[in-house]
Design a protein around this motif. Structure first.
Motif, short mmCIF file in Angstrom:
data_model
loop_
_atom_site.label_atom_id
_atom_site.label_comp_id
_atom_site.label_asym_id
_atom_site.label_seq_id
_atom_site.Cartn_x
_atom_site.Cartn_y
_atom_site.Cartn_z
N CYS A 106 0.82 -1.22 0.00
CA CYS A 106 0.00 0.00 0.00
C CYS A 106 0.85 1.25 0.00
O CYS A 106 0.55 2.22 -0.70
N SER A 107 1.91 1.26 0.78
CA SER A 107 2.72 2.47 0.86
C SER A 107 3.75 2.55 -0.27
O SER A 107 4.22 3.63 -0.59
N GLU A 108 4.08 1.41 -0.86
CA GLU A 108 5.05 1.31 -1.94
C GLU A 108 6.37 1.99 -1.59
O GLU A 108 7.03 2.58 -2.44
N GLU A 109 6.78 1.88 -0.36
CA GLU A 109 8.06 2.43 0.06
C GLU A 109 9.11 1.35 0.00
O GLU A 109 8.88 0.22 0.43
N ARG A 110 10.25 1.72 -0.49
CA ARG A 110 11.37 0.78 -0.61
C ARG A 110 11.81 0.29 0.76
O ARG A 110 12.18 -0.87 0.91
N LYS A 111 11.74 1.16 1.77
CA LYS A 111 12.14 0.76 3.13
C LYS A 111 11.26 -0.38 3.64
O LYS A 111 11.74 -1.27 4.33
N GLY A 112 9.98 -0.34 3.32
CA GLY A 112 9.07 -1.40 3.74
C GLY A 112 9.44 -2.74 3.12
O GLY A 112 9.41 -3.77 3.77
N TRP A 113 9.80 -2.72 1.84
CA TRP A 113 10.18 -3.95 1.17
C TRP A 113 11.53 -4.47 1.68
O TRP A 113 11.74 -5.67 1.77
N LYS A 114 12.42 -3.55 2.04
CA LYS A 114 13.68 -3.99 2.64
C LYS A 114 13.42 -4.65 3.99
O LYS A 114 14.06 -5.64 4.33
N MET A 115 12.48 -4.11 4.75
CA MET A 115 12.12 -4.71 6.03
C MET A 115 11.53 -6.10 5.83
O MET A 115 11.83 -7.02 6.61
N ILE A 116 10.72 -6.26 4.82
CA ILE A 116 10.17 -7.58 4.51
C ILE A 116 11.29 -8.57 4.19
O ILE A 116 11.27 -9.71 4.64
N LEU A 117 12.26 -8.12 3.43
CA LEU A 117 13.40 -8.97 3.10
C LEU A 117 14.15 -9.38 4.36
O LEU A 117 14.52 -10.55 4.53
N ILE A 118 14.34 -8.44 5.28
CA ILE A 118 15.02 -8.76 6.54
C ILE A 118 14.22 -9.76 7.35
O ILE A 118 14.77 -10.71 7.91
N VAL A 119 12.90 -9.57 7.43
CA VAL A 119 12.04 -10.51 8.17
C VAL A 119 12.13 -11.91 7.56
O VAL A 119 12.22 -12.92 8.28
N LEU A 120 12.12 -11.99 6.24
CA LEU A 120 12.22 -13.29 5.58
C LEU A 120 13.56 -13.97 5.88
O LEU A 120 13.61 -15.19 6.12
N ILE A 121 14.63 -13.21 5.87
CA ILE A 121 15.94 -13.79 6.18
C ILE A 121 15.98 -14.27 7.63
O ILE A 121 16.49 -15.36 7.92
N ILE A 122 15.41 -13.49 8.54
CA ILE A 122 15.36 -13.90 9.95
C ILE A 122 14.55 -15.18 10.10
O ILE A 122 14.95 -16.11 10.81
N LYS A 123 13.40 -15.25 9.43
CA LYS A 123 12.57 -16.46 9.51
C LYS A 123 13.32 -17.67 8.97
O LYS A 123 13.25 -18.75 9.56
N THR A 124 14.04 -17.49 7.86
CA THR A 124 14.79 -18.60 7.27
C THR A 124 15.88 -19.08 8.22
O THR A 124 16.06 -20.30 8.41
N ILE A 125 16.59 -18.15 8.83
CA ILE A 125 17.66 -18.52 9.77
C ILE A 125 17.07 -19.21 11.00
O ILE A 125 17.61 -20.23 11.46
N MET A 126 15.95 -18.69 11.50
CA MET A 126 15.34 -19.29 12.69
C MET A 126 14.86 -20.71 12.41
O MET A 126 15.09 -21.62 13.21
N LEU A 127 14.18 -20.90 11.28
CA LEU A 127 13.66 -22.22 10.96
C LEU A 127 14.79 -23.22 10.72
O LEU A 127 14.78 -24.32 11.26
#
Length: 186
Positions: A106-127
């Motif tokens: 919705c916001s189409e901000e690049r920072k938001g998508w970078k945050m999503i990428l960080i969350v995905l990497i954290i989830k992958t490392i945790m799993l």
């Protein structure tokens, strides 16, 4: 690239991310709730994040071992707790992840998508860390042919997480190249 084609590409990439997120959540719910965290569920053994049951020949039934017995067998309590917390925390992140994606779309901000990428990497490392710790602790009692649906669902989750990382990376790259002059994508 035409405006309509850019809009369709953006919506397609977002739809792919949300579909993969839904698949990830479904697989995690299946493995950790429906299968109760059991990675091996056979008639002669049930081994999971909350169970460690082996066949007892004299009793003729599965006998679930307590932590004091597991420690004698070389399975540490901190290792099992770390594995359990890591994997189940990944489930919690997966539940709230679509909200992050919707906000970033919705916001189409690049920072938001970078945050999503960080969350995905954290989830992958945790799993992968939690699953790896669990397998290192229990590898003596589990053969590769013993794994059942819960384990396969967690492997599928790991694959979908890696595909989500790839899709978000492609989205960020696409946004940078198609909108180099606009501030949200710079």
């Amino acid at each position: 690239m035409g405006l309509l084609q850019q809009r369709c590409t953006r919506h397609l990439l977002c739809a792919l991310i949300l579909l993969k997120a839904a698949g990830t959540l479904a697989l995690m719910l299946y493995a950790l709730l429906w299968e109760a965290g059991n990675l091996v569920d056979l008639p002669d053994k049930r081994i999971g994040f909350y169970n460690f049951c082996l066949w007892n020949e004299t009793a003729g039934e599965l006998q679930c071992l307590e932590y004091k017995h597991l420690q004698v067998m070389g399975i540490t309590l901190p290792g099992m707790v770390l594995a359990r917390v890591s994997v189940y925390a990944c489930l919690v992140f997966s539940i709230f992840y679509p909200i992050f994606v919707t906000h970033a779309k919705c916001s189409e901000e690049r920072k938001g998508w970078k945050m999503i990428l960080i969350v995905l990497i954290i989830k992958t490392i945790m799993l992968s860390g939690g699953l790896g710790t669990f397998l290192l602790q229990t590898s003596q009692w589990i053969h590769p042919s013993d794994f059942t649906g819960g384990f396969l669902a967690l492997l599928g989750t790991q694959a979908l997480l890696l595909l989500q990382i790839l899709t978000v990376t492609v989205y960020l790259s696409w946004a940078r190249h198609t909108h180099p002059d606009q501030s949200p994508f710079c």
